[in-house]
Design a protein around this motif. Structure first.
Motif, PDB file in Angstrom:
ATOM      1  N   LYS A  84       0.821  -1.207   0.000  1.00 19.38           N
ATOM      2  CA  LYS A  84       0.000   0.000   0.000  1.00 19.38           C
ATOM      3  C   LYS A  84       0.856   1.259   0.000  1.00 19.38           C
ATOM      4  O   LYS A  84       0.475   2.277  -0.581  1.00 19.38           O
ATOM      5  N   MET A  85       2.010   1.187   0.659  1.00 17.67           N
ATOM      6  CA  MET A  85       2.897   2.350   0.634  1.00 17.67           C
ATOM      7  C   MET A  85       3.388   2.628  -0.781  1.00 17.67           C
ATOM      8  O   MET A  85       3.430   3.774  -1.228  1.00 17.67           O
ATOM      9  N   LEU A  86       3.761   1.578  -1.492  1.00 19.60           N
ATOM     10  CA  LEU A  86       4.220   1.774  -2.866  1.00 19.60           C
ATOM     11  C   LEU A  86       3.100   2.336  -3.733  1.00 19.60           C
ATOM     12  O   LEU A  86       3.322   3.193  -4.584  1.00 19.60           O
ATOM     13  N   LEU A  87       1.867   1.875  -3.512  1.00 17.66           N
ATOM     14  CA  LEU A  87       0.743   2.409  -4.263  1.00 17.66           C
ATOM     15  C   LEU A  87       0.503   3.877  -3.915  1.00 17.66           C
ATOM     16  O   LEU A  87       0.139   4.677  -4.764  1.00 17.66           O
ATOM     17  N   ALA A  88       0.704   4.218  -2.645  1.00 16.15           N
ATOM     18  CA  ALA A  88       0.465   5.591  -2.215  1.00 16.15           C
ATOM     19  C   ALA A  88       1.384   6.573  -2.938  1.00 16.15           C
ATOM     20  O   ALA A  88       1.008   7.716  -3.183  1.00 16.15           O
ATOM     21  N   PHE A  89       2.585   6.123  -3.290  1.00 18.21           N
ATOM     22  CA  PHE A  89       3.555   7.006  -3.947  1.00 18.21           C
ATOM     23  C   PHE A  89       3.641   6.751  -5.454  1.00 18.21           C
ATOM     24  O   PHE A  89       4.553   7.231  -6.113  1.00 18.21           O
ATOM     25  N   SER A  90       2.671   6.012  -5.986  1.00 16.60           N
ATOM     26  CA  SER A  90       2.790   5.564  -7.377  1.00 16.60           C
ATOM     27  C   SER A  90       2.548   6.670  -8.394  1.00 16.60           C
ATOM     28  O   SER A  90       2.817   6.473  -9.574  1.00 16.60           O
ATOM     29  N   ARG A  91       2.049   7.815  -7.973  1.00 15.09           N
ATOM     30  CA  ARG A  91       1.807   8.875  -8.953  1.00 15.09           C
ATOM     31  C   ARG A  91       3.120   9.438  -9.504  1.00 15.09           C
ATOM     32  O   ARG A  91       3.119  10.074 -10.544  1.00 15.09           O
ATOM     33  N   ASP A  92       4.198   9.229  -8.808  1.00 11.27           N
ATOM     34  CA  ASP A  92       5.512   9.582  -9.346  1.00 11.27           C
ATOM     35  C   ASP A  92       6.272   8.275  -9.516  1.00 11.27           C
ATOM     36  O   ASP A  92       6.796   7.716  -8.554  1.00 11.27           O
ATOM     37  N   LEU A  93       6.313   7.762 -10.741  1.00 15.29           N
ATOM     38  CA  LEU A  93       6.923   6.458 -10.990  1.00 15.29           C
ATOM     39  C   LEU A  93       8.399   6.451 -10.600  1.00 15.29           C
ATOM     40  O   LEU A  93       8.961   5.399 -10.298  1.00 15.29           O
ATOM     41  N   ARG A  94       9.040   7.616 -10.578  1.00 11.33           N
ATOM     42  CA  ARG A  94      10.448   7.661 -10.182  1.00 11.33           C
ATOM     43  C   ARG A  94      10.636   7.075  -8.786  1.00 11.33           C
ATOM     44  O   ARG A  94      11.619   6.380  -8.522  1.00 11.33           O
ATOM     45  N   VAL A  95       9.693   7.340  -7.896  1.00 10.06           N
ATOM     46  CA  VAL A  95       9.801   6.823  -6.530  1.00 10.06           C
ATOM     47  C   VAL A  95       9.764   5.294  -6.541  1.00 10.06           C
ATOM     48  O   VAL A  95      10.556   4.632  -5.869  1.00 10.06           O
ATOM     49  N   VAL A  96       8.846   4.723  -7.327  1.00 11.61           N
ATOM     50  CA  VAL A  96       8.721   3.266  -7.390  1.00 11.61           C
ATOM     51  C   VAL A  96       9.982   2.643  -7.980  1.00 11.61           C
ATOM     52  O   VAL A  96      10.510   1.652  -7.462  1.00 11.61           O
ATOM     53  N   PRO A 110       0.761   8.462  12.631  1.00  7.24           N
ATOM     54  CA  PRO A 110       2.106   8.745  13.148  1.00  7.24           C
ATOM     55  C   PRO A 110       2.881   7.478  13.510  1.00  7.24           C
ATOM     56  O   PRO A 110       4.106   7.502  13.572  1.00  7.24           O
ATOM     57  N   GLN A 111       2.173   6.354  13.734  1.00  7.04           N
ATOM     58  CA  GLN A 111       2.840   5.085  14.045  1.00  7.04           C
ATOM     59  C   GLN A 111       3.126   4.258  12.792  1.00  7.04           C
ATOM     60  O   GLN A 111       3.441   3.081  12.883  1.00  7.04           O
ATOM     61  N   ALA A 112       2.967   4.874  11.597  1.00 11.43           N
ATOM     62  CA  ALA A 112       3.290   4.254  10.306  1.00 11.43           C
ATOM     63  C   ALA A 112       2.276   3.212   9.882  1.00 11.43           C
ATOM     64  O   ALA A 112       2.560   2.393   9.016  1.00 11.43           O
ATOM     65  N   ALA A 113       1.082   3.212  10.457  1.00 14.00           N
ATOM     66  CA  ALA A 113       0.017   2.348   9.941  1.00 14.00           C
ATOM     67  C   ALA A 113      -0.577   3.006   8.704  1.00 14.00           C
ATOM     68  O   ALA A 113      -0.664   4.237   8.611  1.00 14.00           O
ATOM     69  N   ILE A 114      -0.977   2.178   7.722  1.00 13.48           N
ATOM     70  CA  ILE A 114      -1.512   2.696   6.461  1.00 13.48           C
ATOM     71  C   ILE A 114      -3.016   2.546   6.456  1.00 13.48           C
ATOM     72  O   ILE A 114      -3.544   1.485   6.764  1.00 13.48           O
ATOM     73  N   LEU A 115      -3.720   3.619   6.094  1.00 12.45           N
ATOM     74  CA  LEU A 115      -5.172   3.588   6.005  1.00 12.45           C
ATOM     75  C   LEU A 115      -5.583   3.881   4.570  1.00 12.45           C
ATOM     76  O   LEU A 115      -5.049   4.791   3.932  1.00 12.45           O
ATOM     77  N   GLU A 116      -6.543   3.123   4.077  1.00 11.88           N
ATOM     78  CA  GLU A 116      -7.082   3.336   2.739  1.00 11.88           C
ATOM     79  C   GLU A 116      -8.384   4.111   2.870  1.00 11.88           C
ATOM     80  O   GLU A 116      -9.290   3.719   3.601  1.00 11.88           O
ATOM     81  N   LEU A 117      -8.491   5.232   2.147  1.00 13.07           N
ATOM     82  CA  LEU A 117      -9.650   6.109   2.233  1.00 13.07           C
ATOM     83  C   LEU A 117     -10.152   6.433   0.830  1.00 13.07           C
ATOM     84  O   LEU A 117      -9.398   6.337  -0.144  1.00 13.07           O
ATOM     85  N   PRO A 118     -11.426   6.835   0.695  1.00  7.56           N
ATOM     86  CA  PRO A 118     -11.916   7.247  -0.629  1.00  7.56           C
ATOM     87  C   PRO A 118     -11.316   8.575  -1.047  1.00  7.56           C
ATOM     88  O   PRO A 118     -10.840   9.356  -0.202  1.00  7.56           O
ATOM     89  N   ALA A 119     -11.331   8.833  -2.340  1.00  3.80           N
ATOM     90  CA  ALA A 119     -10.815  10.104  -2.848  1.00  3.80           C
ATOM     91  C   ALA A 119     -11.596  11.253  -2.231  1.00  3.80           C
ATOM     92  O   ALA A 119     -12.810  11.181  -2.055  1.00  3.80           O
ATOM     93  N   GLY A 120     -10.888  12.320  -1.891  1.00  8.59           N
ATOM     94  CA  GLY A 120     -11.523  13.474  -1.274  1.00  8.59           C
ATOM     95  C   GLY A 120     -11.696  13.351   0.221  1.00  8.59           C
ATOM     96  O   GLY A 120     -12.298  14.231   0.844  1.00  8.59           O
ATOM     97  N   ALA A 121     -11.175  12.285   0.820  1.00 10.33           N
ATOM     98  CA  ALA A 121     -11.323  12.085   2.262  1.00 10.33           C
ATOM     99  C   ALA A 121     -10.619  13.194   3.035  1.00 10.33           C
ATOM    100  O   ALA A 121      -9.625  13.769   2.577  1.00 10.33           O
ATOM    101  N   THR A 157     -10.041  19.721   4.985  1.00 14.79           N
ATOM    102  CA  THR A 157      -8.961  19.669   3.993  1.00 14.79           C
ATOM    103  C   THR A 157      -8.946  18.299   3.316  1.00 14.79           C
ATOM    104  O   THR A 157      -8.982  17.268   3.988  1.00 14.79           O
ATOM    105  N   ALA A 158      -8.899  18.277   1.998  1.00 21.16           N
ATOM    106  CA  ALA A 158      -8.813  17.012   1.263  1.00 21.16           C
ATOM    107  C   ALA A 158      -7.403  16.440   1.397  1.00 21.16           C
ATOM    108  O   ALA A 158      -6.417  17.134   1.135  1.00 21.16           O
ATOM    109  N   LEU A 159      -7.317  15.185   1.810  1.00 22.39           N
ATOM    110  CA  LEU A 159      -6.023  14.542   2.003  1.00 22.39           C
ATOM    111  C   LEU A 159      -5.457  14.038   0.680  1.00 22.39           C
ATOM    112  O   LEU A 159      -6.210  13.814  -0.282  1.00 22.39           O
ATOM    113  N   GLN A 160      -4.140  13.834   0.651  1.00 21.30           N
ATOM    114  CA  GLN A 160      -3.444  13.305  -0.513  1.00 21.30           C
ATOM    115  C   GLN A 160      -2.702  12.037  -0.109  1.00 21.30           C
ATOM    116  O   GLN A 160      -2.295  11.871   1.048  1.00 21.30           O
ATOM    117  N   SER A 161      -2.523  11.139  -1.063  1.00 23.58           N
ATOM    118  CA  SER A 161      -1.786   9.914  -0.785  1.00 23.58           C
ATOM    119  C   SER A 161      -0.385  10.232  -0.287  1.00 23.58           C
ATOM    120  O   SER A 161       0.276  11.139  -0.778  1.00 23.58           O
TER     121      SER A 161
END
Length: 743
Positions: free
Chosen positions: A135-147, A418-429, A460-464
């Motif tokens: 999920k972390m890799l997916l969260a940063f997937s909008r910039d393929l350079r990171v992957v 803050p404890q590095a747990a990943i949460l999946e939310l709908p767009a605009g959350a 505020t709308a959150l971002q991945s």
């Protein structure tokens, strides 16, 4: 450390000065500039794995270069690791290399830090770590350079462990095998995929790896001679047919051989992949022409042909696969593809998305427009589709494959606690959605939020990729504003349902409290406070005391049946006949014989029921009581319905009569007002009654402890019910009044 004159800390400024003093010829190449910038910062530094930081950066750049990454992408490998040794990495890199590199450094460093935190928090529990890392890799997937940087970094780490013979942590190898290798496969980067699998196989199953290596090496000389002979024969065959082709031996990968042996129960000698050739030709017609020549020269094995050109794999892989028998009758696998197909198979999407060309002003400042920009946009969509398909493979491994829309990447986002747990939310959350996804109570008490350390509004709308921290009160509840869709506080239907449920529960609690107060006051008047409440409710037909209180609080159940139940029954006449009394006065007040006529009888005593307080022209009915004549109720009275169900034979028809008194009678009626409490509210309502010449004989008010709600009950006298309707309409217009009705 004091900042330099331009606002950059002295250590960071020194790195920029060192870069500026480098040779101008070197500065023309982004990779050389980045290397010159990073070298003094990384010299002598060691990563947590024990590998020298500068050597690791060089290895990552080499991996990226091997899969087709341009100088701009390779330069990022140095800047990411140099950022660990800068006080303000993003600001410093922006000043020296521009905003694109600064963003890449910030995203990649954050991903690495969170990944380390997850690994530390889970204590190295391998299987539990797969989903968060994916999920972390997916969260940063909008910039393929990171992957790509993370893939290259993980491969370099495994290479270092293998070369230095340093034990590799099992969780690191397992994560490489179960997350990074499938990601490289989904993106079609075969070079990284195969090497990651083989190295992870080596560290996780050293005995099986050693056995496979020994089996492959046992007859290597003889097998290589046979492969070379087949290669020469095939090259000559195609040349004779006028087909220009590059014939290569295909490398062997131990993990894929082992998996095939395990999955199909094959012996080592039965695996066809042991001897394989790859034919690279100019175009697609040449692929099929070469296939025809191969199968004409050597008999193909049945069931061992795949046409991935006509039916490409989901990640875009294309090639012709066939297995034939060579002159010695041994199986030989042949893959046939074009040069473009080969580049895609080796480099995957990296071959189609060069970062020096990305965007309007590119990652290296090179403009991209027109056809080139469209090609980059299509490549970006392809990457997002593959990553979403990869996610579906993990989430629903048995689901049938389906094409994922490019817009699907915007349907979800991944944020971190803050404890590095990943949460999946709908767009605009928003942070409120985030709080409710953690815990319902935290959502109710949410009062503020920090996103990446900075306070932000709750809508505020959150971002991945962002880290969210909730600021909560010790107690309290949600705001009604959160349910207003125009304010955009909630995007999750689940969170919205929880907010609605809180307000419903609060309103129900207030209703129950109102009903409890009414019942308790009645019990005190009757001197029956020791009575078991649940037993009382059961006698009245309710499942429990709470249900009774709620019905009384909603004005759906009168206190009269409770009074009748608490008071001892009057003795009936000896002959058990209904006692009939004449009215005390032929010209009595409201409720006398002159006001209500009993159909068929004119000598019965009539009284107006206090539970519903009927008044002309209400539809009415009578109920013959024992010793008190006929009680007149409104036909919609709940008490009348209850009594009619228990004694239907005592119902009697009644009607309004013409008053005989010189002065028209007045009838008491109850009015209930629900409003938002404010100073002067009771005065404003009382003035309306006085203006309409309605006499108020009783007032009862109750205020909720939360939300500032108020309930008022008025008893007013009027000659008939029609006088009350316009007054209720006027009360409804008083500021703060939500509802005004007759009980």
């Amino acid at each position: 450390m004091k900042p330099a004159a331009d606002g950059v800390p002295a250590q960071d400024a020194a790195a920029i000065v060192h870069l500026a003093s480098a040779d101008d010829a070197r500065l023309a190449d982004p990779e050389q500039r980045a290397r010159a910038f990073a070298e003094p910062l990384l010299a002598g530094q060691v990563l947590d794995t024990g590998e020298p930081a500068y050597a690791h950066a060089q290895g990552v750049a080499a991996v990226l270069r091997a899969i087709g990454g341009g100088p701009a992408l390779c330069a990022a490998a140095y800047l990411v690791y140099a950022g660990d040794h800068l006080q303000r990495p993003e600001e410093t890199v922006r000043k020296a290399f521009g905003p694109s590199y600064a963003s890449l450094v910030a995203l990649t460093r954050k991903l690495v830090q969170i990944q380390r935190a997850v690994r530390a928090a889970q204590g190295g529990a391998g299987p539990q770590q797969v989903e968060p890392v994916r999920k972390m890799l997916l969260a940063f997937s909008r910039d393929l350079r990171v992957v790509l940087l993370r893939l290259a970094s993980r491969l370099q780490t495994l290479r270092w462990h293998a070369a230095s013979r340093t034990p590799c942590p099992a969780e690191l190898a397992r994560e490489s095998q179960q997350v990074f290798a499938p990601l490289a496969n989904r993106l079609g980067i075969w070079q990284i995929k195969w090497e990651l699998e083989d190295l992870a196989f080596r560290f996780l199953q050293p005995q099986d790896y050693q056995r496979m290596a020994e089996l492959v090496a046992a007859k290597r000389g003889e097998r290589e001679q046979r492969v070379q002979a087949a290669r020469d024969a095939l090259a000559a065959l195609l040349a004779a047919a006028g087909i220009e082709a590059d014939v290569q031996g295909r490398p062997k990968h131990l993990y894929s051989l082992w998996k095939k042996m395990q999955g199909k129960g094959l012996a080592f000698e039965q695996v066809h992949d042991l001897r394989a050739l790859r034919v690279i030709v100019a175009d697609v017609p040449a692929c099929y022409a070469a296939l025809a020549r191969v199968q004409a020269a050597w008999p193909p094995l049945p069931g061992e042909f795949d046409d991935y050109i006509a039916r490409p794999k989901p990640n875009g892989y294309q090639s012709l696969h066939t297995v034939v028998q060579d002159a010695d009758g041994r199986p030989l696998e042949v893959q046939i593809r074009t040069r473009a197909m080969h580049e895609h198979a080796e480099h995957g999407v990296a071959a189609h998305w060069m970062y020096k060309e990305a965007g309007v002003r590119g990652y290296a400042g090179v403009s991209a427009g027109g056809e080139q920009e469209e090609r980059i946009a299509q490549a970006r969509k392809a990457v997002l589709r593959e990553l979403l398909a990869w996610e579906r493979d993990f989430s629903h491994p048995d689901a049938a494959p389906a094409a994922a829309p490019a817009a699907g990447a915007a349907e979800r986002l991944y944020v971190f606690t803050p404890q590095a747990a990943i949460l999946e939310l709908p767009a605009g959350a928003t942070p409120v959605d985030f709080a409710y996804s953690l815990h319902t109570d935290l959502g109710h008490r949410c009062r503020g939020a920090r996103v990446d350390g900075a306070m932000v509004p709750l809508n505020t709308a959150l971002q991945s990729g962002q880290t969210v921290e909730i600021v909560a009160a010790k107690e309290g509840g949600p705001s009604l504003d959160w349910l207003n869709p125009e304010l955009h506080y909630l995007a999750s239907p689940r969170a919205r349902a929880k907010v609605r449920a809180w307000f419903h529960a609060e309103q129900q609690a207030q209703t129950i409290a109102r009903g409890r107060d009414a019942v308790e006051r009645l019990l005190q008047r009757e001197g029956r406070t020791a009575l078991e409440r649940d037993a009382l409710a059961a006698q009245l037909g309710f499942q429990g005391a709470q249900a009774l209180y709620e019905a009384v609080g909603k004005d759906e159940f009168s206190l009269r049946p409770i009074e009748a139940l608490l008071r001892p029954a009057e003795p009936a006449p000896a002959d058990d006949r209904i006692a009939l009394h004449r009215p005390r006065s032929e010209t009595g007040g409201a409720g006398s014989r002159s006001d209500v006529l009993v159909v068929g009888l004119d000598t019965l005593l009539t009284t107006l029921a206090r539970c519903c307080r009927p008044a002309p022209p209400d539809a009415i009915a009578g109920f013959v009581t024992r010793g008190r004549g006929v009680a007149v109720h409104r036909r919609d009275c709940s008490n009348l319905a209850h009594m009619a169900a228990t004694a239907p034979g005592r119902l009697i028809e009644v009607a309004w009569g013409r008053p005989l008194a010189e002065r028209a009678p007045v009838y008491p009626m109850d009015v209930v007002v629900e409003a938002s409490d404010r100073p002067g509210l009771l005065r404003d309502i009382a003035e309306l009654f006085a203006k309409e010449r309605l006499h108020v004989t009783g007032v009862h008010t109750q205020r909720a402890q939360t939300r500032g709600a108020a309930w008022m009950s008025f008893t007013v006298e009027a000659p008939d019910a029609t006088r009350l309707a316009p007054v209720l309409a006027q009360i409804g217009q008083v500021p703060g009044v939500r509802q005004a009705r007759r009980r």
